[in-house]
Design a protein around this motif. Structure first.
Motif, PDB file in Angstrom:
ATOM      1  N   ASP A  63       0.903  -1.114   0.031  1.00 21.27           N
ATOM      2  CA  ASP A  63       0.170  -0.068  -0.031  1.00 21.27           C
ATOM      3  C   ASP A  63       0.939   1.360  -0.071  1.00 21.27           C
ATOM      4  O   ASP A  63       0.558   2.306  -0.459  1.00 21.27           O
ATOM      5  CB  ASP A  63      -0.796  -0.023   1.198  1.00 21.27           C
ATOM      6  N   PRO A 122       0.140   2.402  -4.072  1.00 17.03           N
ATOM      7  CA  PRO A 122      -1.080   3.154  -3.975  1.00 17.03           C
ATOM      8  C   PRO A 122      -2.053   3.258  -4.786  1.00 17.03           C
ATOM      9  O   PRO A 122      -3.208   3.527  -4.709  1.00 17.03           O
ATOM     10  CB  PRO A 122      -0.682   4.639  -3.141  1.00 17.03           C
ATOM     11  N   ILE A 127      -3.299  -0.523  -4.910  1.00 12.73           N
ATOM     12  CA  ILE A 127      -4.119  -1.023  -3.716  1.00 12.73           C
ATOM     13  C   ILE A 127      -5.136  -0.191  -3.281  1.00 12.73           C
ATOM     14  O   ILE A 127      -4.687   1.210  -2.837  1.00 12.73           O
ATOM     15  CB  ILE A 127      -2.933  -1.195  -2.555  1.00 12.73           C
ATOM     16  N   GLU A 161      -7.070   1.869  -0.498  1.00 12.03           N
ATOM     17  CA  GLU A 161      -6.357   2.184   0.868  1.00 12.03           C
ATOM     18  C   GLU A 161      -7.033   1.537   2.105  1.00 12.03           C
ATOM     19  O   GLU A 161      -8.382   1.361   1.875  1.00 12.03           O
ATOM     20  CB  GLU A 161      -6.831   3.823   0.945  1.00 12.03           C
ATOM     21  N   ALA A 185      -4.680  -3.324   2.898  1.00 10.51           N
ATOM     22  CA  ALA A 185      -3.569  -4.133   2.751  1.00 10.51           C
ATOM     23  C   ALA A 185      -2.957  -4.778   4.177  1.00 10.51           C
ATOM     24  O   ALA A 185      -3.048  -3.933   5.112  1.00 10.51           O
ATOM     25  CB  ALA A 185      -2.388  -3.374   2.274  1.00 10.51           C
ATOM     26  N   SER A 222      -4.977  -7.837   0.149  1.00 15.31           N
ATOM     27  CA  SER A 222      -5.345  -6.678  -0.012  1.00 15.31           C
ATOM     28  C   SER A 222      -6.127  -6.616  -1.315  1.00 15.31           C
ATOM     29  O   SER A 222      -6.468  -7.660  -2.028  1.00 15.31           O
ATOM     30  CB  SER A 222      -4.189  -5.668  -0.571  1.00 15.31           C
ATOM     31  N   GLN A 261      -7.208  -5.028  -4.758  1.00 21.07           N
ATOM     32  CA  GLN A 261      -6.338  -4.555  -5.690  1.00 21.07           C
ATOM     33  C   GLN A 261      -7.053  -4.227  -7.174  1.00 21.07           C
ATOM     34  O   GLN A 261      -8.215  -4.905  -7.316  1.00 21.07           O
ATOM     35  CB  GLN A 261      -5.089  -5.361  -6.212  1.00 21.07           C
TER      36      GLN A 261
END
Length: 208
Positions: A62, A66, A69, A71, A74, A93, A95
C-alpha cells in the motif's frame, strides 16, 4: 504448496502451456531516472537500495503501489525466517483488477523473500486462514496469478526485473495487451518513485 517451495510453484506455472506468462525487459533504473526526471544529478540507486525497496514493498504494498491497492486494505501476517535465510509470510489486499482497473478485487498471496538471489516470489492463493482464524478468499473476478520481482546487474548499475504468470489462457490477447501498455509507460514504476521520494526523501518531477 509447502512453506519453502514458492519458486518451484512459480516455475511450474511459468512453464505450463495453458497459462499466460509475461516478462518485462530488465529495467535500467538509473538510466530511466536520468532520462525522464528533472534535478536528479547526484542521485543514483544501487542494487542494495533496489532490494531494500523490494523487501519493504513486499510487506507494505500500500505504501509503494497506492495506485493499485485500495487504501486501508493491505495487511500481512505470519512472517518468519527459515533456516535457509529466506523469509515467508502471507499478505492480502484489495487491488485493481488487471482488465477492469476501475474495480477492485481481493488478492491473497504467499510471499517468499530470497535474500541470496534477491528475488521476491508471490504465489496467488484462492483462500487462506489469516492470523485470527478468518478465511480470506481471493476475488473470483479474475484468474489467480503469481508474480516474481527481483534485482539484477551490478551494485552501481542495477536492473529491476519483473514477470507474471496468470493461471489461465489469454485466448483473445486482452491480458497481453494490458501488460504491453504497462511496459510502455513513461518513467519509473510507481514503486520506484515512491521509494525515492518517501524513503530517500528526494522529490521527483518528470520532464515534459
Amino acid at each position: 504448496m509447502h512453506q519453502d517451495n514458492h519458486e518451484e510453484v512459480f516455475a511450474a506455472a511459468w512453464n505450463h502451456d495453458g497459462y499466460t506468462s509475461i516478462e518485462f525487459e530488465p529495467l535500467d533504473v538509473n538510466q530511466v531516472l536520468a532520462d525522464a526526471y528533472n534535478s536528479v544529478a547526484g542521485l543514483s540507486l544501487t542494487r542494495t537500495q533496489l532490494w531494500d525497496m523490494e523487501v519493504r514493498k513486499a510487506a507494505r504494498p500500500d505504501l509503494f503501489i497506492p495506485g493499485v491497492i485500495r487504501e486501508g486494505t493491505a495487511r500481512s501476517w505470519g512472517r518468519r525466517r527459515l533456516e535457509s535465510g529466506t523469509e515467508v509470510f502471507v499478505r492480502a489486499s484489495e487491488q485493481r483488477l488487471w482488465l477492469q482497473p476501475d474495480s477492485y478485487g481481493t488478492v491473497v498471496e504467499a510471499c517468499y523473500l530470497n535474500h541470496a538471489s534477491q528475488r521476491v516470489t508471490f504465489i496467488g492463493l484462492p483462500e487462506v486462514e489469516d492470523d485470527v482464524g478468518r478465511t480470506v478468499k481471493a476475488s473470483p473476478r479474475q484468474p489467480l496469478f503469481h508474480v516474481e520481482h527481483g534485482v539484477s546487474g551490478e551494485e552501481e548499475a542495477p536492473r529491476n526485473t519483473w514477470r507474471i504468470v496468470h493461471l489461465a489462457s489469454d485466448d483473445h490477447g486482452a491480458m497481453s495487451e494490458c501488460f504491453e501498455r504497462i511496459s510502455q509507460a513513461a518513467g519509473l514504476p510507481e514503486y520506484v518513485e515512491r521509494y525515492i521520494e518517501d524513503v530517500l526523501d528526494w522529490p521527483l518531477t518528470r520532464k515534459r
